[in-house]
Scaffold this active site. Structure first.
Site, PDB file in Angstrom:
ATOM      1  N   HIS A  69       0.846  -1.201   0.000  1.00  0.00           N
ATOM      2  CA  HIS A  69       0.000   0.000   0.000  1.00  0.00           C
ATOM      3  C   HIS A  69       0.871   1.237   0.000  1.00  0.00           C
ATOM      4  CE1 HIS A  69       1.006  -0.718   4.164  1.00  0.00           C
ATOM      5  NE2 HIS A  69       0.592   0.483   4.494  1.00  0.00           N
ATOM      6  N   ARG A  70       2.117   1.091   0.467  1.00  0.00           N
ATOM      7  CA  ARG A  70       3.141   2.126   0.339  1.00  0.00           C
ATOM      8  C   ARG A  70       4.356   1.444  -0.296  1.00  0.00           C
ATOM      9  NH1 ARG A  70      -0.067   5.084   2.344  1.00  0.00           N
ATOM     10  NH2 ARG A  70      -0.130   6.222   4.319  1.00  0.00           N
ATOM     11  N   LYS A  74       9.616  -2.703   2.667  1.00  0.00           N
ATOM     12  CA  LYS A  74      10.883  -2.585   3.404  1.00  0.00           C
ATOM     13  C   LYS A  74      11.021  -3.690   4.430  1.00  0.00           C
ATOM     14  CE  LYS A  74      14.476   0.059   4.236  1.00  0.00           C
ATOM     15  NZ  LYS A  74      15.279  -1.175   4.322  1.00  0.00           N
ATOM     16  N   LYS A  98       4.944  -2.432  11.732  1.00  0.00           N
ATOM     17  CA  LYS A  98       6.031  -1.625  12.289  1.00  0.00           C
ATOM     18  C   LYS A  98       6.127  -0.274  11.585  1.00  0.00           C
ATOM     19  CE  LYS A  98       9.570  -4.322  12.981  1.00  0.00           C
ATOM     20  NZ  LYS A  98      10.854  -5.062  12.926  1.00  0.00           N
ATOM     21  N   ASP A 103       5.136   5.665  11.485  1.00  0.00           N
ATOM     22  CA  ASP A 103       4.944   6.593  10.363  1.00  0.00           C
ATOM     23  C   ASP A 103       6.118   6.611   9.393  1.00  0.00           C
ATOM     24  OD1 ASP A 103       2.382   7.626  10.660  1.00  0.00           O
ATOM     25  OD2 ASP A 103       3.034   8.931  12.293  1.00  0.00           O
ATOM     26  N   LYS A 110      10.237  -8.903   3.885  1.00  0.00           N
ATOM     27  CA  LYS A 110      11.321  -9.551   4.623  1.00  0.00           C
ATOM     28  C   LYS A 110      11.950 -10.600   3.729  1.00  0.00           C
ATOM     29  CE  LYS A 110      13.046  -9.520   8.847  1.00  0.00           C
ATOM     30  NZ  LYS A 110      12.982  -8.399   9.808  1.00  0.00           N
ATOM     31  N   SER A 367      16.609   3.484   8.705  1.00  0.00           N
ATOM     32  CA  SER A 367      16.696   3.041   7.302  1.00  0.00           C
ATOM     33  C   SER A 367      15.955   4.031   6.400  1.00  0.00           C
ATOM     34  CB  SER A 367      16.046   1.667   7.119  1.00  0.00           C
ATOM     35  OG  SER A 367      16.950   0.653   7.464  1.00  0.00           O
TER      36      SER A 367
HETATM   37  N1  GLU Z   1      15.691  -5.930  10.022  1.00  0.00           N
HETATM   38  C1  GLU Z   1      15.229  -4.791  10.723  1.00  0.00           C
HETATM   39  C2  GLU Z   1      13.827  -5.033  11.255  1.00  0.00           C
HETATM   40  O1  GLU Z   1      13.406  -6.137  11.420  1.00  0.00           O
HETATM   41  C3  GLU Z   1      15.367  -3.533   9.918  1.00  0.00           C
HETATM   42  C4  GLU Z   1      14.523  -3.431   8.708  1.00  0.00           C
HETATM   43  C5  GLU Z   1      14.850  -2.231   7.810  1.00  0.00           C
HETATM   44  O2  GLU Z   1      15.625  -1.389   8.220  1.00  0.00           O
HETATM   45  O3  GLU Z   1      14.323  -2.200   6.713  1.00  0.00           O
HETATM   46  O4  GLU Z   1      13.130  -4.126  11.607  1.00  0.00           O
END
Ligand code: GLU
Length: 475
Positions: A69-70, A74, A98, A103, A110, A367
């Site tokens: 949706h975004r 990540k 998360k 935000d 993953k 990140s």
């Molecule tokens: N692996 C980290 C997490 O589980 C960082 C993920 C990220 O920075 O994209 O939140």
């Protein structure tokens, strides 16, 4: 293995979904929207051969996109022998929630590679990582616009640098190539403060918790964070930075750390940096002089303490040990350390739990800063630092000439100093963790049906995500 009720334990993905369901219920979300949010969008499995010492080995890896949706989606890539599709999908779902809680305008993803990284040389790891990255890039699961990995268990700056370089070679025309992955070394487009970010974020969460007298009292505590007895499971990147800050800056007593080869216990408090140095030199905690070694490390989760920080891996607190946990507050620095079944037991016992999807979001937050820096092609603070210093200097002279009073040296220093990238990153991280806590607390304060931090965090996340589905619609 069966649980007490005679049914099989929930999978990691089911556990995450059940936790999210509590929030869907509270928000009374349309079941169709709820199903759309919970569903994993796509999972890629790759099997690829790499020649190691003259022999061909086939490796299996996954990249899962839970939500888009975004964009970009990540989330980290982990290298471990426990990786499987269910784990990667559960962790991708956690990334969705998360990002929404803090935000960060990303979807959730993953990745995982089934490998024991300790068994391979640096050169072999490079070959394997570059080949895995190529698979993900070619199949549309890695690019600055759509899917951006980061470090996780078993990976770090080194792997991220190889991934970025592989992408650059395949897409030299992409001016934003360095934003294809985060957690890179600073010399290769990384950002200062990323390596410590998750652990530091955990501590910012705890400091914010202790700023709210009602939260402190509800957990059965008095006073501040200083002097609290803390147990940390896992002295990896996250656990180390959290434990070190708590010991050095917050005057907590870290009374035990739990590692793979047992636990170190000292009621007077452990020296975290000294233990880390010992581990780096000896590859074990055994023999560390200033603490008692306990071979059954996991039993120390049940030791008396004020705060327990599981910072190792999922599934550590289960119905088998949940009743015996003594901590009044559990701060989930790892992803999924408490199973859904154990969470139910701890909730009934009134143990306060600050949940993973919020607590360890400092990593993805920084990140995000790194990705923005990569797209902007400029380090934060580069334009304004000297200008701010000059203004500070002018302000100082003005105050001095108006008051004719000497200004203490430390104030002079503070006023004249312009913020560098690390200052800005830490400030942005602190602000993010504080604001998110306040949003989570506001849900608990305003809704009788929500009386735990996990459900409140999911409510915060799902409220935002569902809005994006409702506003844009499904097509
Ligand atoms: N692996 C980290 C997490 O589980 C960082 C993920 C990220 O920075 O994209 O939140």
């Amino acid at each position: 293995m069966e649980n007490e009720a005679g049914s099989a334990p929930l999978s990691f993905t089911e556990s995450v979904n059940h936790m999210a369901d509590r929030a869907f219920e509270v928000l009374d979300i349309d079941p169709g929207i709820a199903a759309a949010i919970k569903a994993c969008t796509a999972t890629l499995e790759v099997n690829f051969p790499v020649e190691i010492n003259g022999e061909i080995e086939v490796f299996t890896g996954w990249r899962s996109v839970h939500s888009s949706h975004r964009l970009p989606a990540k989330g980290g890539i982990r290298y471990a022998t426990i990786v499987d599709q269910d784990e990667v999908e559960a962790l991708a779902a956690l990334m969705t929630y998360k990002c929404a809680i803090v935000d960060v305008p990303f979807g959730g993803s993953k990745g995982g590679l089934l490998i024991d990284p300790t068994k391979y040389s640096r050169d072999d790891m490079q070959k394997i990582t570059r080949r895995f990255a190529r698979e993900l890039i070619r199949k549309g699961f890695l690019s600055p616009a759509t899917n951006v990995p980061a470090p996780d268990m078993g990976t770090g700056e080194r792997e991220m640098a190889w991934i970025a370089d592989t992408y650059k070679h395949l897409h030299p025309e992409d001016v934003n190539y360095s934003g294809c992955v985060t957690g890179k070394p600073v010399a290769h487009g990384g950002i200062r403060g990323r390596a410590e970010a998750t652990g530091r974020g955990v501590v910012y969460v705890m400091r914010e918790f202790f700023r709210h007298d009602d939260c402190v009292a509800d957990a059965g505590f008095t006073g501040g964070l200083g002097g609290k007895r803390v147990i940390v499971q896992g002295l990896g990147n996250v656990g180390f930075h959290a434990a070190k800050l708590l010991q050095e800056e917050d005057e907590c007593l870290v009374t035990a750390i739990i590692e793979k080869d047992g636990a170190l216990v000292n009621e007077e408090g452990l020296n975290i940096q000294a233990i880390r140095d010992y581990i780096i030199e000896n590859k074990t905690i055994i023999g560390y002089p200033s603490a008692r070694h306990v071979a059954d490390g996991k039993s120390i989760l049940e030791m008396d303490c004020d705060i327990l920080i599981p910072a190792a891996m999922e599934g550590q607190i289960t119905p088998e040990n949940a009743e015996q946990i003594k901590a009044a507050l559990i701060v989930e620095a790892a992803n999924g350390p408490i199973t859904f079944e154990a969470d139910e037991i701890l909730r009934k016992r009134g143990v306060a739990i600050l949940p993973d999807a919020y607590v360890n979001a400092g990593g993805v937050t920084v990140s995000y800063f790194e990705w923005v820096r990569n797209l902007a092609h400029i380090r934060f603070g580069r334009m304004e630092r000297r200008y701010d210093e000059m203004r500070g200097g002018h302000m100082l002279s003005a105050i001095q000439s108006m008051t004719e009073q000497p200004i203490p040296e430390w104030i002079q220093k503070e006023l004249v100093q312009g913020a560098d990238e690390l200052d800005l990153v830490r400030s942005g991280l602190d602000d993010t963790m504080r604001l998110s806590f306040q949003q989570i607390k506001a849900v608990m304060d305003s809704n009788d049906k929500v009386n735990d931090y996990r459900t409140a965090s999911y409510v915060v996340a799902i409220d935002k995500i569902s809005r994006s589905y409702l506003d844009i619609g499904v097509y």
